[in-house]
Design a protein around this motif. Sequence first.
Motif, PDB file in Angstrom:
ATOM      1  N   SER A   1     145.414  31.985-118.838  1.00  0.00           N
ATOM      2  CA  SER A   1     144.885  31.936-117.464  1.00  0.00           C
ATOM      3  C   SER A   1     146.000  32.151-116.465  1.00  0.00           C
ATOM      4  N   SER A   2     146.829  33.166-116.675  1.00  0.00           N
ATOM      5  CA  SER A   2     148.034  33.314-115.857  1.00  0.00           C
ATOM      6  C   SER A   2     147.712  33.636-114.395  1.00  0.00           C
ATOM      7  N   GLY A   3     146.477  34.100-114.103  1.00  0.00           N
ATOM      8  CA  GLY A   3     146.107  34.356-112.707  1.00  0.00           C
ATOM      9  C   GLY A   3     145.954  33.061-111.937  1.00  0.00           C
ATOM     10  N   ARG A   4     145.308  32.077-112.566  1.00  0.00           N
ATOM     11  CA  ARG A   4     145.028  30.793-111.893  1.00  0.00           C
ATOM     12  C   ARG A   4     146.157  29.786-112.079  1.00  0.00           C
ATOM     13  N   VAL A   5     146.783  29.789-113.260  1.00  0.00           N
ATOM     14  CA  VAL A   5     147.744  28.736-113.608  1.00  0.00           C
ATOM     15  C   VAL A   5     149.171  29.211-113.347  1.00  0.00           C
ATOM     16  N   LYS A   6     149.882  28.476-112.498  1.00  0.00           N
ATOM     17  CA  LYS A   6     151.278  28.823-112.197  1.00  0.00           C
ATOM     18  C   LYS A   6     152.179  27.746-112.789  1.00  0.00           C
ATOM     19  N   VAL A   7     153.142  28.174-113.571  1.00  0.00           N
ATOM     20  CA  VAL A   7     154.038  27.224-114.233  1.00  0.00           C
ATOM     21  C   VAL A   7     155.213  26.912-113.313  1.00  0.00           C
ATOM     22  N   ILE A   8     155.443  25.617-113.109  1.00  0.00           N
ATOM     23  CA  ILE A   8     156.546  25.156-112.252  1.00  0.00           C
ATOM     24  C   ILE A   8     157.561  24.440-113.147  1.00  0.00           C
ATOM     25  N   ASP A   9     158.825  24.843-113.061  1.00  0.00           N
ATOM     26  CA  ASP A   9     159.872  24.163-113.827  1.00  0.00           C
ATOM     27  C   ASP A   9     160.130  22.797-113.179  1.00  0.00           C
ATOM     28  N   ALA A  10     159.617  21.747-113.820  1.00  0.00           N
ATOM     29  CA  ALA A  10     159.689  20.408-113.217  1.00  0.00           C
ATOM     30  C   ALA A  10     160.888  19.605-113.731  1.00  0.00           C
ATOM     31  N   THR A  11     161.854  20.285-114.357  1.00  0.00           N
ATOM     32  CA  THR A  11     163.086  19.585-114.759  1.00  0.00           C
ATOM     33  C   THR A  11     164.047  19.492-113.560  1.00  0.00           C
ATOM     34  N   ARG A  12     163.762  20.272-112.504  1.00  0.00           N
ATOM     35  CA  ARG A  12     164.666  20.283-111.337  1.00  0.00           C
ATOM     36  C   ARG A  12     164.468  19.035-110.474  1.00  0.00           C
ATOM     37  N   ASP A  13     165.301  18.884-109.425  1.00  0.00           N
ATOM     38  CA  ASP A  13     165.148  17.684-108.599  1.00  0.00           C
ATOM     39  C   ASP A  13     163.851  17.769-107.778  1.00  0.00           C
ATOM     40  N   ILE A  14     163.444  16.619-107.243  1.00  0.00           N
ATOM     41  CA  ILE A  14     162.133  16.494-106.583  1.00  0.00           C
ATOM     42  C   ILE A  14     161.959  17.525-105.467  1.00  0.00           C
ATOM     43  N   ASP A  15     163.009  17.747-104.646  1.00  0.00           N
ATOM     44  CA  ASP A  15     162.879  18.686-103.522  1.00  0.00           C
ATOM     45  C   ASP A  15     162.705  20.121-104.002  1.00  0.00           C
ATOM     46  N   ALA A  16     163.442  20.487-105.045  1.00  0.00           N
ATOM     47  CA  ALA A  16     163.342  21.856-105.565  1.00  0.00           C
ATOM     48  C   ALA A  16     161.947  22.099-106.148  1.00  0.00           C
ATOM     49  N   VAL A  17     161.411  21.107-106.829  1.00  0.00           N
ATOM     50  CA  VAL A  17     160.057  21.247-107.395  1.00  0.00           C
ATOM     51  C   VAL A  17     159.049  21.355-106.253  1.00  0.00           C
ATOM     52  N   HIS A  18     159.231  20.531-105.218  1.00  0.00           N
ATOM     53  CA  HIS A  18     158.318  20.574-104.069  1.00  0.00           C
ATOM     54  C   HIS A  18     158.350  21.965-103.406  1.00  0.00           C
ATOM     55  N   ARG A  19     159.536  22.532-103.270  1.00  0.00           N
ATOM     56  CA  ARG A  19     159.631  23.872-102.638  1.00  0.00           C
ATOM     57  C   ARG A  19     158.887  24.921-103.464  1.00  0.00           C
ATOM     58  N   ALA A  20     159.026  24.827-104.790  1.00  0.00           N
ATOM     59  CA  ALA A  20     158.334  25.797-105.663  1.00  0.00           C
ATOM     60  C   ALA A  20     156.819  25.633-105.533  1.00  0.00           C
ATOM     61  N   ILE A  21     156.371  24.389-105.460  1.00  0.00           N
ATOM     62  CA  ILE A  21     154.928  24.114-105.312  1.00  0.00           C
ATOM     63  C   ILE A  21     154.439  24.622-103.963  1.00  0.00           C
ATOM     64  N   TRP A  22     155.219  24.364-102.926  1.00  0.00           N
ATOM     65  CA  TRP A  22     154.820  24.770-101.582  1.00  0.00           C
ATOM     66  C   TRP A  22     154.676  26.286-101.513  1.00  0.00           C
ATOM     67  N   SER A  23     155.564  26.986-102.166  1.00  0.00           N
ATOM     68  CA  SER A  23     155.487  28.447-102.115  1.00  0.00           C
ATOM     69  C   SER A  23     154.185  28.946-102.767  1.00  0.00           C
ATOM     70  N   GLU A  24     153.770  28.327-103.874  1.00  0.00           N
ATOM     71  CA  GLU A  24     152.499  28.722-104.511  1.00  0.00           C
ATOM     72  C   GLU A  24     151.300  28.331-103.638  1.00  0.00           C
ATOM     73  N   VAL A  25     151.341  27.112-103.097  1.00  0.00           N
ATOM     74  CA  VAL A  25     150.186  26.622-102.338  1.00  0.00           C
ATOM     75  C   VAL A  25     150.036  27.395-101.042  1.00  0.00           C
ATOM     76  N   SER A  26     151.152  27.665-100.345  1.00  0.00           N
ATOM     77  CA  SER A  26     150.993  28.375 -99.072  1.00  0.00           C
ATOM     78  C   SER A  26     150.494  29.799 -99.334  1.00  0.00           C
TER      79      SER A  26
END
Length: 215
Positions: free
Chosen positions: A186-211
């Motif tokens: 389901s690569s169209g709907r599901v975006k993989v986020i590398d969550a081993t990074r620090d909280i802010d870096a993960v948040h930025r990656a999530i924000w980029s997908e959500v926006s």
Amino acid sequence: MADSRGKFVSFEGNEGCGKSTQIALLTDRLRTTGRDVIALREPGGTGLGEALRDILKTPKEGVEIDPVSELLLMNASRAQLVRQVIEPELARGSIVLVDRFFDSTVVYQGYGRGLDLALVRKTIEVAVGVTIPDLTLLLKVPLHVSESRRASRAQTSGPERDRFEEAERAFFERIERGYDAIADESSGRVKVIDATRDIDAVHRAIWSEVSGCLQ
Ligand code: TMP
């Protein structure tokens, strides 16, 4: 925006991947943009769902739960959440964030418990109908990171484990494989986020997908 349909974003990942922290950060940030946001969890999110969550998560003496019963209870919670909260909120234009949705059932009851995947998918369909996330964020941490985060959580909040945390390592290896399979299928709907990074870096990656999804 009140007259257009909202957006539905689900979060997935293994234990200790940081979903709750990230959902809280995203909720706050989205609210600053003036959007109506509701953050929910599965199983749970309604009176019925929270009662089922307690049955499903807290080991109770004399209460056995067969994998098929587990599948049905997860989807009873989901059917109620979709009808009572998710659909009405989407209809009024809200952004709906859910900590786990049907991918968890495919992964935990299908890959983890070993139930037939076609049966699992059919049951999910009964529960959700056409209510499918616009975006799913899969927070990925390797199993050894998940294990050490769970161990340090146990040091602060006590050694009690829920019914899922009691499972053997092989179960969590199957969970990891299940999530990889879903990310591929389901690569169209599901975006993989590398969550081993620090909280802010993960948040930025999530924000980029959500926006991107909100545009
Ligand atoms: P969590 O809220 O701490 O993630 O706990 C929910 C647990 O329930 C977690 O171990 C995953 C499991 N689960 C399933 O097995 N199937 C499902 O469909 C859902 C939503 C959760």
